[in-house]
Design an enzyme around this catalytic site. Sequence first.
Site, short mmCIF file in Angstrom:
data_model
loop_
_atom_site.label_atom_id
_atom_site.label_comp_id
_atom_site.label_asym_id
_atom_site.label_seq_id
_atom_site.Cartn_x
_atom_site.Cartn_y
_atom_site.Cartn_z
N LYS A 74 0.87 -1.11 -0.05
CA LYS A 74 0.02 -0.23 0.18
C LYS A 74 0.77 1.28 0.21
O LYS A 74 2.01 1.28 0.62
CB LYS A 74 -0.85 -0.17 1.15
CG LYS A 74 -2.17 0.84 1.02
CD LYS A 74 -3.19 0.06 0.43
CE LYS A 74 -4.60 0.99 0.33
NZ LYS A 74 -5.81 0.36 -0.09
N ASP A 84 -7.10 4.28 -4.23
CA ASP A 84 -7.63 4.46 -3.18
C ASP A 84 -8.35 5.69 -2.68
O ASP A 84 -8.34 6.44 -3.60
CB ASP A 84 -6.83 3.79 -1.85
CG ASP A 84 -7.33 3.20 -0.61
OD1 ASP A 84 -7.84 2.17 -0.56
OD2 ASP A 84 -7.37 4.15 0.39
P1 NDP Z 1 -12.79 8.07 -2.56
O1 NDP Z 1 -11.99 8.74 -2.36
O2 NDP Z 1 -13.77 7.90 -3.91
O3 NDP Z 1 -14.23 8.19 -1.73
C1 NDP Z 1 -13.91 8.24 -0.21
C2 NDP Z 1 -15.26 8.64 0.41
O4 NDP Z 1 -15.09 8.56 1.99
C3 NDP Z 1 -15.57 10.31 0.37
O5 NDP Z 1 -16.88 10.18 0.22
C4 NDP Z 1 -14.94 10.94 1.32
O6 NDP Z 1 -15.69 12.21 1.58
C5 NDP Z 1 -15.17 10.00 2.34
N1 NDP Z 1 -14.12 10.12 3.38
C6 NDP Z 1 -12.75 9.73 3.29
N2 NDP Z 1 -12.25 10.08 4.41
C7 NDP Z 1 -12.98 10.30 5.26
C8 NDP Z 1 -12.91 10.66 6.70
N3 NDP Z 1 -11.47 10.87 7.42
N4 NDP Z 1 -14.07 11.08 7.18
C9 NDP Z 1 -15.18 11.06 6.68
N5 NDP Z 1 -15.33 10.46 5.44
C10 NDP Z 1 -14.30 10.38 4.81
O7 NDP Z 1 -12.43 6.61 -1.84
P2 NDP Z 1 -13.01 5.18 -2.00
O8 NDP Z 1 -14.30 5.09 -2.52
O9 NDP Z 1 -11.88 4.47 -3.09
O10 NDP Z 1 -12.53 4.62 -0.83
C11 NDP Z 1 -13.19 4.29 0.20
C12 NDP Z 1 -13.09 3.09 1.27
O11 NDP Z 1 -13.01 1.92 0.68
C13 NDP Z 1 -11.48 3.12 1.96
O12 NDP Z 1 -11.61 2.76 3.18
C14 NDP Z 1 -10.64 2.60 1.07
O13 NDP Z 1 -9.65 2.05 1.62
C15 NDP Z 1 -11.75 1.29 0.54
N6 NDP Z 1 -11.46 0.40 -0.41
C16 NDP Z 1 -11.36 1.07 -1.58
C17 NDP Z 1 -11.31 0.29 -2.80
C18 NDP Z 1 -11.16 0.85 -4.27
O14 NDP Z 1 -11.05 0.06 -5.23
N7 NDP Z 1 -11.09 2.03 -4.52
C19 NDP Z 1 -11.24 -1.34 -2.58
C20 NDP Z 1 -11.07 -1.47 -1.58
C21 NDP Z 1 -11.18 -0.94 -0.28
P3 NDP Z 1 -14.84 13.50 1.17
O15 NDP Z 1 -15.01 13.66 -0.10
O16 NDP Z 1 -15.61 14.37 2.19
O17 NDP Z 1 -13.25 13.35 2.01
O1 2IT Z 2 -7.95 -1.37 -0.63
C1 2IT Z 2 -7.88 -1.86 -1.71
O2 2IT Z 2 -8.14 -3.06 -1.97
C2 2IT Z 2 -7.83 -0.99 -2.66
N1 2IT Z 2 -7.80 0.13 -2.72
C3 2IT Z 2 -7.68 -1.49 -4.35
C4 2IT Z 2 -6.26 -2.10 -4.39
C5 2IT Z 2 -6.07 -2.60 -6.00
O3 2IT Z 2 -4.79 -2.86 -5.91
O4 2IT Z 2 -7.02 -2.60 -6.72
#
Ligand code: NDP
Ligand code: 2IT
Length: 449
Positions: A130, A170
């Site tokens: 990561k 992420d």
């Molecule tokens: P994005 O940046 O697309 O979206 C994040 C969302 O969460 C936004 O709405 C953001 O609001 C909110 N957020 C982020 N940080 C905070 C915080 N500290 N407090 C409150 N709200 C918060 O990210 P993703 O959707 O990609 O990721 C969301 C979660 O999913 C994370 O935990 C990530 O690690 C996990 N994840 C992502 C994957 C992926 O493929 N993208 C795969 C597996 C897990 P704001 O805009 O106000 O910051």
């Molecule tokens: O938390 C996760 O699994 C991710 N942000 C996606 C990682 C990836 O390599 O697709």
Amino acid sequence: MAVFMEEKIEAIYRQVMAKNPGEGEFHQAVKEVLESLGPVLVKYPEFADKKIIERICEPERQIIFRVPWQDDKGEAHINRGFRVEFNSAIGPYKGGLRFHPSVHLGIIKFLGFEQLFKNALTGMPIGGGKGGSDFDPKGKSDNEVMRFCQSFMTELYRHLGEHTDVPAGDIGVGARELGFLFGQYKRITNRYESGVLTGKGIGWGGSLVRKEATGYGAVFFVREMLKVRKDSLEGKTCVVSGSGNVAIYTMEKLHQLGARVVACSDSNGVIVHDKGIDIGLVKRLKEVERRRIADYASHHKDARYVAGGNIWDVPCQVAMPSATQNEINGKDARALLKNGCIAVGEGANMPTTPEGVKLFLEAGVAFGPGKAVNAGGVATSALEMQQNASRDSWTHEFTERKLDEIMTRIHANTCETAEEFGATGNYVVGANVASFIKVAQAMVALGLI
Ligand code: NDP
Ligand code: 2IT
């Protein structure tokens, strides 16, 4: 024997805390996994003899670097970049990059640790890593984001490679950032090495369904948990926190499977829309216009925006935390249970505090931990790598079917492993144990490295 093993694990945990001070999220992630491993060491004593737990808690490599960049006014800024290459026993390091002001080494280490187990669960040949930065893309122009990404990759590129380390997105890293990162990697190396990054755009080596995969996959997992209980998502009231990549496609698949999502959020507040969230509008506001979720309310008079509100106070049957770590604490878990929640699927990484997890498990709700539930994103990244390696591109239907098969298999594997280790219905134990055994066996086979 079992008590001896538990004590041995407790001692390892204390050592991890002492060696990694100030990294609370990392300690939390390690503790949760280690708590499941007592019976594993009893069944596989060679894992203890070969110090697999001690080795697995120590990243193979940790890279920290300076990222200087200039804003549009010409002022210089300095951020910190990270890449923690945790474990490559079963494949090249794989895992996303997070750009958020809260990023520090402990956050990246917790995410890398979770990732190595998650990746093992997918059944694909990918290790765990990561990375990220404390850079905040919010409020920055496209040019500023581009200059930052170019500077970040100017250091990171030397550590990457399709057989070495393969980042993706992420929080704060989506298609725009990945484009700039890939462009700089290509320029520096003079190689069109598609397999070095995943989550790429469809026109330049990306895979269909990768964008949707984490959210869709999370819903497939919840569908399977409900199936075990002879129930389904049809007609269920759901709440999905966040409004980013994971949240949007979680809402979309819930809707497609006949559920009604009544609330979503961002870090400023909560939107409640009893009729059902207008997902097309959220996509436009967040993916295209990069606006705040508050703006939703001006498009729908019957929707309510609660500034600073707590989404877990909104009554629902299915909760899918999809924003960030530790967003559901004990109090939130109690509110959800009191309001009749029967299933929780973690789309985010470690969104529930240990107290919250304990309450959900004691209440007997279907609780799916992040490393199993949100594995569809990285699994589809591995499908993207497969397509890149064979210079092929698959259809949406074919790729989504593969994702569904993978999630159904992860569910069955975690369910059966929990049962085998005397914890029927406990997906936390199932996910930790199944993935640990897979990585540990590979580490034993590869020798003391
Ligand atoms: P994005 O940046 O697309 O979206 C994040 C969302 O969460 C936004 O709405 C953001 O609001 C909110 N957020 C982020 N940080 C905070 C915080 N500290 N407090 C409150 N709200 C918060 O990210 P993703 O959707 O990609 O990721 C969301 C979660 O999913 C994370 O935990 C990530 O690690 C996990 N994840 C992502 C994957 C992926 O493929 N993208 C795969 C597996 C897990 P704001 O805009 O106000 O910051
Ligand atoms: O938390 C996760 O699994 C991710 N942000 C996606 C990682 C990836 O390599 O697709």
